[in-house]
Design a protein around this motif. Structure first.
Motif, PDB file in Angstrom:
ATOM      1  N   LEU A 101      10.404  41.574 -94.129  1.00  0.00           N
ATOM      2  CA  LEU A 101       9.905  40.239 -93.819  1.00  0.00           C
ATOM      3  C   LEU A 101       8.501  40.077 -94.402  1.00  0.00           C
ATOM      4  O   LEU A 101       7.642  40.935 -94.219  1.00  0.00           O
ATOM      5  N   THR A 102       8.267  38.981 -95.105  1.00  0.00           N
ATOM      6  CA  THR A 102       6.942  38.694 -95.647  1.00  0.00           C
ATOM      7  C   THR A 102       6.173  37.800 -94.668  1.00  0.00           C
ATOM      8  O   THR A 102       6.761  37.236 -93.734  1.00  0.00           O
ATOM      9  N   ALA A 103       4.887  37.642 -94.912  1.00  0.00           N
ATOM     10  CA  ALA A 103       4.077  36.743 -94.083  1.00  0.00           C
ATOM     11  C   ALA A 103       4.618  35.322 -94.186  1.00  0.00           C
ATOM     12  O   ALA A 103       4.684  34.600 -93.183  1.00  0.00           O
ATOM     13  N   ALA A 104       5.034  34.919 -95.381  1.00  0.00           N
ATOM     14  CA  ALA A 104       5.596  33.570 -95.561  1.00  0.00           C
ATOM     15  C   ALA A 104       6.910  33.425 -94.799  1.00  0.00           C
ATOM     16  O   ALA A 104       7.192  32.361 -94.231  1.00  0.00           O
ATOM     17  N   GLY A 105       7.711  34.486 -94.765  1.00  0.00           N
ATOM     18  CA  GLY A 105       8.960  34.451 -94.014  1.00  0.00           C
ATOM     19  C   GLY A 105       8.721  34.334 -92.523  1.00  0.00           C
ATOM     20  O   GLY A 105       9.405  33.573 -91.825  1.00  0.00           O
ATOM     21  N   LEU A 106       7.743  35.078 -92.027  1.00  0.00           N
ATOM     22  CA  LEU A 106       7.412  35.010 -90.607  1.00  0.00           C
ATOM     23  C   LEU A 106       6.886  33.618 -90.248  1.00  0.00           C
ATOM     24  O   LEU A 106       7.255  33.055 -89.217  1.00  0.00           O
ATOM     25  N   LEU A 107       6.061  33.048 -91.101  1.00  0.00           N
ATOM     26  CA  LEU A 107       5.554  31.694 -90.870  1.00  0.00           C
ATOM     27  C   LEU A 107       6.704  30.682 -90.874  1.00  0.00           C
ATOM     28  O   LEU A 107       6.767  29.804 -90.007  1.00  0.00           O
ATOM     29  N   ALA A 108       7.618  30.802 -91.822  1.00  0.00           N
ATOM     30  CA  ALA A 108       8.770  29.890 -91.888  1.00  0.00           C
ATOM     31  C   ALA A 108       9.603  29.993 -90.613  1.00  0.00           C
ATOM     32  O   ALA A 108      10.048  28.976 -90.062  1.00  0.00           O
ATOM     33  N   LEU A 109       9.800  31.213 -90.120  1.00  0.00           N
ATOM     34  CA  LEU A 109      10.554  31.410 -88.880  1.00  0.00           C
ATOM     35  C   LEU A 109       9.831  30.772 -87.701  1.00  0.00           C
ATOM     36  O   LEU A 109      10.455  30.063 -86.896  1.00  0.00           O
ATOM     37  N   ARG A 110       8.549  31.012 -87.598  1.00  0.00           N
ATOM     38  CA  ARG A 110       7.780  30.451 -86.475  1.00  0.00           C
ATOM     39  C   ARG A 110       7.771  28.925 -86.492  1.00  0.00           C
ATOM     40  O   ARG A 110       7.780  28.287 -85.441  1.00  0.00           O
ATOM     41  N   GLU A 111       7.752  28.332 -87.684  1.00  0.00           N
ATOM     42  CA  GLU A 111       7.781  26.873 -87.782  1.00  0.00           C
ATOM     43  C   GLU A 111       9.176  26.320 -87.489  1.00  0.00           C
ATOM     44  O   GLU A 111       9.310  25.243 -86.910  1.00  0.00           O
ATOM     45  N   ALA A 112      10.219  27.040 -87.877  1.00  0.00           N
ATOM     46  CA  ALA A 112      11.591  26.568 -87.695  1.00  0.00           C
ATOM     47  C   ALA A 112      12.099  26.771 -86.269  1.00  0.00           C
ATOM     48  O   ALA A 112      12.922  25.985 -85.781  1.00  0.00           O
ATOM     49  N   ALA A 113      11.650  27.818 -85.608  1.00  0.00           N
ATOM     50  CA  ALA A 113      12.211  28.221 -84.313  1.00  0.00           C
ATOM     51  C   ALA A 113      12.212  27.115 -83.252  1.00  0.00           C
ATOM     52  O   ALA A 113      13.242  26.895 -82.612  1.00  0.00           O
ATOM     53  N   PRO A 114      11.107  26.394 -83.027  1.00  0.00           N
ATOM     54  CA  PRO A 114      11.149  25.375 -81.973  1.00  0.00           C
ATOM     55  C   PRO A 114      12.180  24.272 -82.245  1.00  0.00           C
ATOM     56  O   PRO A 114      12.859  23.823 -81.329  1.00  0.00           O
ATOM     57  N   HIS A 115      12.318  23.879 -83.499  1.00  0.00           N
ATOM     58  CA  HIS A 115      13.282  22.837 -83.861  1.00  0.00           C
ATOM     59  C   HIS A 115      14.711  23.360 -83.711  1.00  0.00           C
ATOM     60  O   HIS A 115      15.592  22.643 -83.225  1.00  0.00           O
TER      61      HIS A 115
END
Length: 164
Positions: A101-115
């Protein structure tokens, strides 16, 4: 010839197939609309985010996703081009490779998760009572265990004596 299902089981089967396909399509459409991620992208990111070091051997990741090795290679390559994951040699033996997992991947997950969570609640969970949630968990846990066992026995059956 195989015996047909009785009316109730046939109705249950057809209802399950149609509803599960509609649910999956709705969840994926919502996920893509809010984050640009596919359901497979999201699942890879979730699995990697939950393990120590945020990395998994490709074979283990394929097993957890229920993907063939070639499908996983395609999936990880697509995500790698978008910077969501990296593929690195296994530090333990150097023979295999790991998805990381990259930092960008973790950020994408954190942004997508609530939705995504809102979509899961809206289209499934908020319509179920506690007994129905417990029943679904029991049913699909049991089926999952049996199917994983069937996958293991299929592999054993596919290997003839002397093929090892």
């Amino acid at each position: 010839m195989t015996e047909s299902l009785d009316r109730d089981r046939l109705a249950a089967w057809r209802t399950y197939i149609e509803a599960s396909q509609r649910l999956f399509t709705r969840l994926e459409d919502d996920l893509r609309a809010t984050s640009g991620l596919s359901f497979a992208d999201y699942h890879v990111l979730v699995l990697l985010s939950e393990v120590p070091g945020q990395r998994l051997r490709m074979g283990e990741l394929a097993d957890r996703l229920v993907f063939s090795p070639s499908r996983l290679t395609y999936q990880v390559s697509s995500m790698q081009r978008r910077g969501l994951v990296a593929r690195q040699p296994c530090p333990q033996d150097g023979r295999g490779s790991e998805a990381v997992l990259t930092a960008a991947g973790l950020l994408a997950l954190r942004e997508a998760a609530p939705h995504h969570l809102k979509s899961v609640r809206t289209h499934l969970m908020d319509d179920l009572d506690d007994a129905e949630v417990a029943a679904l968990t029991r049913i699909f846990s049991r089926l999952g265990r049996r199917l994983r066992g069937a996958d293991d026995s299929d592999a054993t059956l596919a290997t003839a004596p002397g093929d090892n």
